[in-house]
Design an enzyme around this catalytic site. Structure first.
Site, PDB file in Angstrom:
ATOM      1  CG  HIS A 294      -0.379 -26.690  22.499  1.00  0.00           C
ATOM      2  ND1 HIS A 294      -1.212 -26.336  21.472  1.00  0.00           N
ATOM      3  CD2 HIS A 294      -0.514 -25.723  23.447  1.00  0.00           C
ATOM      4  CE1 HIS A 294      -1.835 -25.197  21.779  1.00  0.00           C
ATOM      5  NE2 HIS A 294      -1.432 -24.812  22.974  1.00  0.00           N
TER       6      HIS A 294
ATOM      7  CG  ASP B 249       5.278 -27.394  19.814  1.00  0.00           C
ATOM      8  OD1 ASP B 249       5.784 -26.269  20.008  1.00  0.00           O
ATOM      9  OD2 ASP B 249       4.131 -27.695  20.212  1.00  0.00           O
TER      10      ASP B 249
ATOM     11  CD  GLN C 273       5.017 -23.090  26.477  1.00  0.00           C
ATOM     12  OE1 GLN C 273       5.695 -22.450  27.286  1.00  0.00           O
ATOM     13  NE2 GLN C 273       3.836 -22.682  26.072  1.00  0.00           N
TER      14      GLN C 273
ATOM     15  CE  LYS D 264       3.026 -20.297  23.312  1.00  0.00           C
ATOM     16  NZ  LYS D 264       1.856 -19.969  24.145  1.00  0.00           N
TER      17      LYS D 264
ATOM     18  CB  CYS E 264      -4.265 -25.968  24.163  1.00  0.00           C
ATOM     19  SG  CYS E 264      -5.287 -24.513  24.021  1.00  0.00           S
TER      20      CYS E 264
END
Lengths: 420, 158
Positions: free
Chosen positions: A137, A214, A217, A240, A378
């Protein structure tokens, strides 16, 4: 202080009772776009909040609010307890060894930036190399580019194949003695690819390179154990995973966090201040300057407790079934290109309908009550890799149903008819 | 707003068979239009004979709304004077941002009124308006028009 127990989500052993879970999410029954039943399939952008988390926010504002870590008065102590309690919820959720390894952030982006400033600017210099992947991202690309520009360091990118899987052999070949850091995604937001993160971390460590993951997600779909992964940093966003926007956390190994420089200066991050010298507070407070969004972090704690009570294994199983069904149904339509076909995927379906631009698809799906994300997500390098300017992306949460997949498929069929 | 009202036959037709699609042999001005948020990206080529637009063509990659808007725009301004074209740019921008009523007497919008519904789809206003930004930039001899940042002639349009 008295504590009102939070109502537990409706959970039985075995498979998810999705209808009972949906009853926890008022927005799913309150909104009817264009008079249609809402099928909210944009969870990778932001998920919805259950009543339990909303109630927790209301209770905080109506019974517990004051500034934290400051006053000796009762309310300040209650607020501090609630805030630090949320930190323990994050610690449990990630299975971090110590509470002080959890830093509250406003989201994953701030977590990455904190590591870039706190670790990168202190330990990475001219000629050094940082490894990222083609799946990142923008929030895990741009901070590292900024650092490279400032320090004269070099960014190296792990390529992906046509399925959207990382080329692990190529990754391994990128390491040199100048490699100082790796910033790697756990799950691709645009494609859903789940990376072999444990293996990637092991390879980096074999070269003595620390790794930031990261996890924005990943955490809503995969049980994450930072000790088992042995990652050095793990960042994610609260919104999220059913929490409020403006909430998030960064896990960091205590030894690394202690070596790092503060990210922001201000109140709460100091032990003492004179005009000659400031002594920084201990971790995690060293990284939490100023009054944080207290309510948001307490909401995050409640959201993680809610999701944990349902169980990430069961969530993953349901979402996987949804993804498999959606992939099969969308493929059966013919003329729809699915972008991202990794063998291991989170519940993300990125697609391109014929030669119809995704923005037209998004507008027409919305007309049928189906909310999907359209755009470059993104992740422009991913789009460039697949030769598309954008995609439409359906992303599923545990409260989504097979009927909502049917609504998606029916809406895509309408788009195909209109543009035939 | 029912988006089916927007995706009506005339717009779908211009998307399928865009008019004036391609390049000019000797354009007197060209401009590039970019919507970085959604990836709409067009190039507009104009041939001015004195004050008159006697040739115009566009190419690029965009959604149906943008492509149909570009197609109908080129058809509408071909043969017009620069001042007439600029008046149409203003009328179109005013219509899709809801600041000008296209039914006002003397409004030159004509068939382009099929885009009126865009004003109720805030996320799509920029798609419709991009070709017009680009035309304005080309007539003003600017190389690039964007729906974002310093190059957005409408400030925070859409």
């Amino acid at each position: 202080m008295s504590v009102t127990p939070i109502r537990q989500p409706a959970v039985d052993a075995g498979a998810l009772d999705v209808e009972r879970i949906r009853a926890d999410f008022p927005i799913l029954r309150n909104v009817h776009p264009h008079g249609k039943t809402l099928a909210f399939l944009d969870n990778a952008a932001s998920s919805q909040m259950p009543q339990q988390v909303i109630d927790r926010l209301v209770r905080y504002q109506t019974h517990e609010h004051a500034n934290i870590h400051r006053g000796v008065h009762t309310l300040s102590a209650i607020a501090t307890d609630a805030y630090e309690g949320a930190r323990r919820s994050v610690q449990r959720f990630l299975n971090a060894k110590e509470e002080r390894e959890i830093i509250f952030t406003t989201g994953c982006t701030e977590g990455v930036n904190l590591v870039m400033h706190g670790y990168g600017r202190k330990f990475i210099g001219a000629g050094d190399e940082i490894i990222i992947t083609h799946l990142e991202h923008h929030s895990n690309i741009v901070p590292w580019q900024m650092l490279c520009e400032e320090k004269g360091a070099k960014l190296k990118v792990v390529p992906i194949d046509d399925r959207g899987e990382l080329l692990v052999d190529d990754y391994e070949k990128l390491f040199t003695e100048r490699t100082k850091f790796a910033a790697l995604t756990h799950v691709s937001n645009a494609l859903g690819t789940v990376t072999p993160i444990r293996r990637l971390i092991d390879i980096a460590h074999s070269h003595g390179v620390p790794v930031l993951v990261d996890g924005a997600q990943a955490v809503p779909h995969i049980a994450v154990d930072v000790q088992a992964l042995d990652c050095d940093f793990y960042a994610f966003s609260g919104h999220k995973i059913c929490g409020p926007t403006g909430s998030g956390a960064l896990y960091g190994k205590a030894a690394l966090l202690e070596k790092m420089q503060p990210f922001k200066g201000g109140g709460d991050m100091i032990l003492s201040v004179t005009f000659e010298k400031t002594t920084y507070n201990t971790i995690p407070h060293k990284f939490e300057a100023g009054t944080p969004p207290i309510a948001a972090m307490i909401g995050l704690g409640a959201a993680l407790d809610y999701v944990s009570a349902i169980g990430l294994e069961r969530i993953a199983a349901h979402e996987h079934a949804l993804l498999e069904y959606a992939t099969e149904q969308v493929t059966a339509l013919g003329g729809v290109r699915i972008i991202g076909t990794a063998r291991e995927k989170a519940a993300v379906l990125s697609f391109y309908v014929g030669d119809v631009h995704p923005h037209d698809v998004g507008t027409l799906l919305d007309e049928e009550g189906v909310a999907v994300r359209t755009g470059h997500h993104c992740a422009q390098p991913v789009m460039q890799r697949f030769g598309v300017p954008a995609t439409a992306r359906a992303s599923f949460a545990f409260y989504n149903t097979f009927a909502e997949v049917d609504a998606l498929v029916a809406a895509i069929r309408k788009v195909q008819k209109l543009f035939a | 707003m029912d988006s089916k009202q927007l995706y009506q036959e005339v717009i779908l037709d211009h998307n399928r068979k865009p008019r004036n699609y391609g390049r000019l042999e000797h354009p007197t001005q060209s401009s590039e239009g970019l919507n970085p948020l959604c990836g709409d990206h067009i190039w507009l080529h104009v041939h001015l004979d004195g004050d008159r637009i006697d040739g115009i063509a566009f190419e690029g990659q965009s959604c149906a709304i943008c492509k149909a808007s570009a197609s109908m725009m080129t058809a509408a301004v071909k043969g017009k004077s620069v001042a007439e074209a600029e008046a149409l740019v203003d009328a179109f921008r005013g219509m899709v941002t809801g600041t000008v009523d296209p039914a006002t007497p003397g409004n030159p919008i004509g068939r382009l009124a099929v885009f009126a519904g865009v004003k109720d789809l805030p996320s799509r206003v920029k798609c419709a308006v991009l070709p017009w930004h680009t035309l304005h930039a080309a007539l003003d001899a600017q190389a690039v028009a964007s729906t974002e940042g310093d190059q957005d002639p409408m400030g925070t349009a859409g």
